[in-house]
Scaffold this motif. Structure first.
Motif, PDB file in Angstrom:
ATOM      1  N   ILE A   1      10.878   2.277   0.856  1.00  0.00           N
ATOM      2  CA  ILE A   1       9.679   1.425   0.867  1.00  0.00           C
ATOM      3  C   ILE A   1       9.467   0.804  -0.505  1.00  0.00           C
ATOM      4  O   ILE A   1       9.141  -0.379  -0.607  1.00  0.00           O
ATOM      5  N   ILE A   2       9.688   1.577  -1.554  1.00  0.00           N
ATOM      6  CA  ILE A   2       9.563   1.030  -2.915  1.00  0.00           C
ATOM      7  C   ILE A   2      10.593  -0.084  -3.117  1.00  0.00           C
ATOM      8  O   ILE A   2      10.267  -1.156  -3.630  1.00  0.00           O
TER       9      ILE A   2
ATOM     10  N   LYS B   1       3.521  11.080 -10.926  1.00  0.00           N
ATOM     11  CA  LYS B   1       3.002  12.444 -11.087  1.00  0.00           C
ATOM     12  C   LYS B   1       4.133  13.450 -11.228  1.00  0.00           C
ATOM     13  O   LYS B   1       3.888  14.647 -11.362  1.00  0.00           O
ATOM     14  N   GLY B   2       5.377  12.966 -11.154  1.00  0.00           N
ATOM     15  CA  GLY B   2       6.528  13.845 -11.270  1.00  0.00           C
ATOM     16  C   GLY B   2       6.919  14.521  -9.979  1.00  0.00           C
ATOM     17  O   GLY B   2       7.735  15.449  -9.978  1.00  0.00           O
ATOM     18  N   ARG B   3       6.375  14.064  -8.884  1.00  0.00           N
ATOM     19  CA  ARG B   3       6.677  14.657  -7.582  1.00  0.00           C
ATOM     20  C   ARG B   3       7.906  13.989  -6.975  1.00  0.00           C
ATOM     21  O   ARG B   3       8.205  12.832  -7.230  1.00  0.00           O
ATOM     22  N   THR B   4       8.584  14.736  -6.145  1.00  0.00           N
ATOM     23  CA  THR B   4       9.731  14.213  -5.408  1.00  0.00           C
ATOM     24  C   THR B   4       9.213  13.566  -4.131  1.00  0.00           C
ATOM     25  O   THR B   4       8.324  14.105  -3.473  1.00  0.00           O
ATOM     26  N   ILE B   5       9.775  12.407  -3.800  1.00  0.00           N
ATOM     27  CA  ILE B   5       9.374  11.739  -2.564  1.00  0.00           C
ATOM     28  C   ILE B   5      10.575  11.639  -1.637  1.00  0.00           C
ATOM     29  O   ILE B   5      11.720  11.594  -2.097  1.00  0.00           O
ATOM     30  N   PRO B   6      10.328  11.610  -0.324  1.00  0.00           N
ATOM     31  CA  PRO B   6      11.440  11.500   0.635  1.00  0.00           C
ATOM     32  C   PRO B   6      12.173  10.159   0.514  1.00  0.00           C
ATOM     33  O   PRO B   6      11.633   9.177  -0.025  1.00  0.00           O
TER      34      PRO B   6
ATOM     35  N   MET C   1       0.834  -1.200   0.000  1.00  0.00           N
ATOM     36  CA  MET C   1       0.000   0.000   0.000  1.00  0.00           C
ATOM     37  C   MET C   1       0.874   1.257   0.000  1.00  0.00           C
ATOM     38  O   MET C   1       0.670   2.174  -0.795  1.00  0.00           O
ATOM     39  N   LEU C   2       1.866   1.294   0.891  1.00  0.00           N
ATOM     40  CA  LEU C   2       2.750   2.453   0.971  1.00  0.00           C
ATOM     41  C   LEU C   2       3.587   2.602  -0.299  1.00  0.00           C
ATOM     42  O   LEU C   2       3.790   3.717  -0.789  1.00  0.00           O
ATOM     43  N   ALA C   3       4.067   1.489  -0.839  1.00  0.00           N
ATOM     44  CA  ALA C   3       4.857   1.534  -2.075  1.00  0.00           C
ATOM     45  C   ALA C   3       4.001   2.045  -3.234  1.00  0.00           C
ATOM     46  O   ALA C   3       4.470   2.868  -4.033  1.00  0.00           O
ATOM     47  N   ALA C   4       2.764   1.579  -3.331  1.00  0.00           N
ATOM     48  CA  ALA C   4       1.877   2.021  -4.418  1.00  0.00           C
ATOM     49  C   ALA C   4       1.633   3.525  -4.342  1.00  0.00           C
ATOM     50  O   ALA C   4       1.650   4.222  -5.369  1.00  0.00           O
TER      51      ALA C   4
END
Length: 189
Positions: A182-183, A171-176, A160-163
């Motif tokens: 997690i991915i 969406k082109g957003r930066t993630i921490p 769920m968190l990875a998805a």
């Protein structure tokens, strides 16, 4: 026991459809997890005064050494920054050492020192006593079922968190960094 607490904490009528935390599985798992934190146990504190992250790391190293920090992060589902901070504390306390892999100098393994081994052994004794007391609340079949159910919940939570993190990337957003981990964990599992 929960029924008594449910009666003591009546859901509010000030908000539409409030979340009933006593029926909310993730919240209840977190409550139990909070109660089981090793540093809350005075018998553990008599052995060593460490934060939960250091306790998790020393237990992982003692159980699986030699082990890489990234493997501890994956096994315990703690982010690499948390592991790095714990490793720094444990190194300063002379409880762990870092060894280079002979075949790949970039790879570093964590191992317990003699001091760390002594602490680990004492922790294991207390943890095993705690485990016997806790497991007395359920029978072997219930324990097996609980372990199976927890594994399913862990897998579902991770996916769920990875998805969610993957959607943000799409969406082109930066993630921490912790979301990137997690991915990676999801792909590894």
């Amino acid at each position: 026991m929960i029924r008594n607490r449910k009666q003591a904490f009546v859901l509010t009528d000030k908000i539409n459809d409030p979340l009933d935390l006593y029926e909310h599985l993730p919240f209840q798992i977190a409550v139990v997890s909070n109660l089981l934190q090793l540093n809350r146990d005075l018998a553990i504190r008599e052995i060593v005064e460490l934060d939960p992250r250091e306790l998790r790391v020393i237990l992982n190293i003692g159980s699986y050494m030699p082990i890489k920090a990234a493997d501890i992060a994956y096994q315990s589902r703690l982010d690499s920054y948390t592991i790095s901070r714990a490793v720094k504390v444990l190194k300063n306390l002379k409880m762990i050492d870092v060894m280079q892999d002979e075949s790949n100098k970039k790879v570093k393994f964590l191992v317990l020192t003699d001091t760390g081994k002594a602490v680990y052994q004492q922790l294991c004794e207390v943890i095993n006593r705690r485990t016997k007391i806790l497991e007395a609340a359920i029978n072997e079949d219930e324990k097996a079922l609980l372990m199976e159910l927890l594994a399913k919940i862990e897998d579902k939570a991770e996916s769920m968190l990875a998805a969610t993190a993957i959607k943000e990337l799409e969406k082109g957003r930066t993630i921490p960094a912790d979301q990137k981990e997690i991915i990676r964990w999801s792909k590894r599992g």
